[in-house]
Design a protein around this motif. Structure first.
Motif, short mmCIF file in Angstrom:
data_model
loop_
_atom_site.label_atom_id
_atom_site.label_comp_id
_atom_site.label_asym_id
_atom_site.label_seq_id
_atom_site.Cartn_x
_atom_site.Cartn_y
_atom_site.Cartn_z
N GLY A 34 46.08 81.62 25.94
CA GLY A 34 46.44 81.31 24.72
C GLY A 34 47.21 80.34 24.44
N GLN A 35 48.62 81.00 25.06
CA GLN A 35 49.94 80.42 25.06
C GLN A 35 50.32 79.02 25.96
OE1 GLN A 35 52.26 80.99 23.46
NE2 GLN A 35 52.54 82.62 22.65
N ARG A 36 49.28 78.68 26.86
CA ARG A 36 49.75 78.02 27.18
C ARG A 36 48.35 76.41 26.83
NH1 ARG A 36 51.42 73.93 30.49
NH2 ARG A 36 50.49 72.53 31.91
N GLY A 37 47.45 77.02 26.05
CA GLY A 37 46.46 76.36 25.45
C GLY A 37 46.72 75.61 24.48
N LEU A 38 48.28 76.28 23.78
CA LEU A 38 48.82 76.02 22.90
C LEU A 38 49.34 75.08 22.84
CD1 LEU A 38 49.32 76.99 19.28
CD2 LEU A 38 51.34 78.10 20.11
N HIS A 39 50.43 75.36 23.79
CA HIS A 39 51.27 74.22 24.31
C HIS A 39 50.48 72.59 24.87
CE1 HIS A 39 54.42 72.30 27.23
NE2 HIS A 39 53.22 71.84 27.87
N LEU A 40 49.66 72.27 25.69
CA LEU A 40 48.23 71.91 26.18
C LEU A 40 47.68 70.92 24.35
CD1 LEU A 40 46.46 72.84 29.01
CD2 LEU A 40 48.44 70.83 28.93
N GLY A 41 47.79 71.62 23.60
CA GLY A 41 46.49 71.23 22.49
C GLY A 41 47.64 70.61 21.65
N LEU A 42 49.50 70.77 22.02
CA LEU A 42 50.07 70.36 21.31
C LEU A 42 50.97 69.37 21.75
CD1 LEU A 42 52.01 73.21 19.60
CD2 LEU A 42 49.80 71.87 18.27
N THR A 43 50.57 68.90 23.38
CA THR A 43 51.78 67.61 23.37
C THR A 43 50.37 66.60 24.04
OG1 THR A 43 51.42 69.65 25.75
CG2 THR A 43 53.19 69.23 23.98
N ARG A 44 49.18 67.00 24.31
CA ARG A 44 48.35 66.05 24.81
C ARG A 44 47.11 65.93 23.86
NH1 ARG A 44 47.15 68.07 31.02
NH2 ARG A 44 50.18 68.82 31.04
N THR A 45 46.98 64.85 23.83
CA THR A 45 45.57 64.42 22.68
C THR A 45 43.99 64.90 23.45
OG1 THR A 45 46.76 62.31 21.20
CG2 THR A 45 44.25 62.50 21.41
N TYR A 46 43.23 65.47 22.76
CA TYR A 46 41.92 65.59 23.34
C TYR A 46 40.74 65.58 22.38
CZ TYR A 46 44.03 68.85 26.66
OH TYR A 46 44.97 69.15 28.06
N ASP A 47 39.44 64.94 22.71
CA ASP A 47 38.28 64.89 21.90
C ASP A 47 38.03 66.62 21.37
OD1 ASP A 47 37.81 61.79 22.84
OD2 ASP A 47 38.33 62.67 24.20
N VAL A 48 38.20 66.96 22.88
CA VAL A 48 36.75 68.46 22.42
C VAL A 48 37.74 69.59 23.60
CG1 VAL A 48 35.16 69.71 22.24
CG2 VAL A 48 34.98 67.37 22.29
N MET A 49 38.33 71.06 22.45
CA MET A 49 38.80 72.06 22.79
C MET A 49 37.32 73.00 23.33
SD MET A 49 42.44 71.51 21.33
CE MET A 49 41.06 71.84 19.19
N VAL A 50 37.33 73.34 24.39
CA VAL A 50 36.53 75.15 24.96
C VAL A 50 37.49 75.45 24.50
CG1 VAL A 50 34.69 76.17 25.93
CG2 VAL A 50 35.12 73.37 25.61
N ILE A 51 37.03 77.07 23.89
CA ILE A 51 38.14 77.64 23.67
C ILE A 51 37.63 79.36 24.03
CG2 ILE A 51 39.99 78.97 22.36
CD1 ILE A 51 40.65 76.19 20.97
N ASP A 52 38.40 79.85 24.14
CA ASP A 52 37.40 81.28 24.42
C ASP A 52 37.71 82.12 23.15
OD1 ASP A 52 36.13 83.53 25.33
OD2 ASP A 52 37.18 85.08 26.58
N ARG A 53 36.77 83.23 22.85
CA ARG A 53 37.85 84.33 21.42
C ARG A 53 39.09 84.83 21.84
NH1 ARG A 53 38.83 86.95 18.18
NH2 ARG A 53 38.01 88.30 16.50
N ARG A 54 38.47 85.65 22.94
CA ARG A 54 39.09 86.54 23.32
C ARG A 54 40.83 86.28 24.32
NH1 ARG A 54 36.02 92.83 23.13
NH2 ARG A 54 35.57 92.86 20.82
N LEU A 55 41.46 85.94 24.56
CA LEU A 55 42.67 85.33 25.97
C LEU A 55 43.63 86.52 25.53
CD1 LEU A 55 42.11 80.93 23.90
CD2 LEU A 55 41.36 82.52 26.18
N PRO A 56 44.28 86.81 26.82
CA PRO A 56 45.73 86.99 26.63
C PRO A 56 46.92 86.05 26.01
CG PRO A 56 45.67 86.59 28.73
CD PRO A 56 43.85 86.05 27.71
N ALA A 57 47.68 86.72 25.50
CA ALA A 57 48.65 85.60 25.28
C ALA A 57 48.81 85.92 23.56
CB ALA A 57 49.57 84.69 25.56
N LEU A 58 47.62 84.83 23.60
CA LEU A 58 47.39 84.69 22.29
C LEU A 58 45.97 84.31 22.00
CD1 LEU A 58 48.18 83.02 19.39
CD2 LEU A 58 48.27 81.21 20.47
N ASP A 59 45.51 84.84 20.85
CA ASP A 59 44.19 85.13 20.30
C ASP A 59 43.76 83.97 20.41
OD1 ASP A 59 42.15 85.50 18.31
OD2 ASP A 59 41.40 87.16 19.70
#
Length: 218
Positions: A34-59
């Motif tokens: 989740g932490q890496r996903g948060l960093h990418l989501g805030l710094t890059r522009t995406y059309d769609v994000m596919v996100i697992d419900r249970r993640l390490p570091a950040l749910d």
């Protein structure tokens, strides 16, 4: 080409899904937690994000909630082994646009992503404001529960300018020149920010101290 963010901690599943999507012509960035996903989501522009419900570091729920609080407008598809109605409601309330229960068929995943990409393309008459919208055709704000709030011409234009670049910090001088070009003082921006917050809630526009304003969320 549509750019996707895939946040999944299962290495084999992540690789399989990514390979399938790349073969279908998507540009795919991967995050193992989740932490890496948060960093990418805030710094890059995406059309769609596919996100697992249970993640390490950040749910996954916390990840979607944080991204929406920062006005990230990409469509979000949540993957989960938790398939109860309450779990699906929690995901949608956090800001997800769709929910797919594991184990899933890759063809169904691809179809759901295509549908979300179409919704992204078709939504050019609206700008995302967190979990809400700014309707560009009717020129009003739509709260997450569907309630519509009428805006004055200047309130609408101020929110439109800020929402068009959701991650940017807009100085008072910039906003005065773009929205209130006949006004002598930049303080008029503060006045209309106050009006918007009074109508839509204090979180709709964030103050960046010493710099200006940035889009918040509804």
């Amino acid at each position: 080409m549509h750019r996707l963010l895939l946040v999944e901690d299962d290495h084999d599943l992540r690789g399989m899904v990514s390979e399938t999507l790349v073969d279908e012509g998507y540009l795919v960035d991967q995050a193992p937690d989740g932490q890496r996903g948060l960093h990418l989501g805030l710094t890059r522009t995406y059309d769609v994000m596919v996100i697992d419900r249970r993640l390490p570091a950040l749910d996954g729920l916390d990840l979607v909630t944080r991204l929406r609080s920062k006005a990230v407008a990409a469509r979000a598809l949540m993957l989960t082994a938790l398939g109860t109605v309450d779990d699906r409601i929690a995901g949608l309330d956090a800001g997800a646009d769709d929910y797919l229960v594991k184990p899933f068929d890759l063809d169904e995943l691809s179809a759901r992503i295509r549908a979300l990409c179409r919704r992204t393309t078709d939504s050019t008459d609206a700008l995302r404001v967190g979990a809400g919208l700014l309707d560009l055709s009717l020129r009003d704000a739509v709260l997450p529960d569907g309630t519509r709030i009428a805006l004055s011409a200047r309130e609408f234009e101020l929110l439109r300018v800020v929402a068009a670049r959701p991650n940017a910090v807009h100085s008072r001088a910039e906003l005065r020149s773009r929205v209130f070009d006949e006004a002598a003082a930049a303080s008029i921006v503060d006045t209309y920010v106050y009006y918007l917050r009074r109508k839509l809630g204090r979180s709709v526009i964030q103050t960046v101290h010493g710099l200006g304003y940035r889009l918040g969320s509804l």
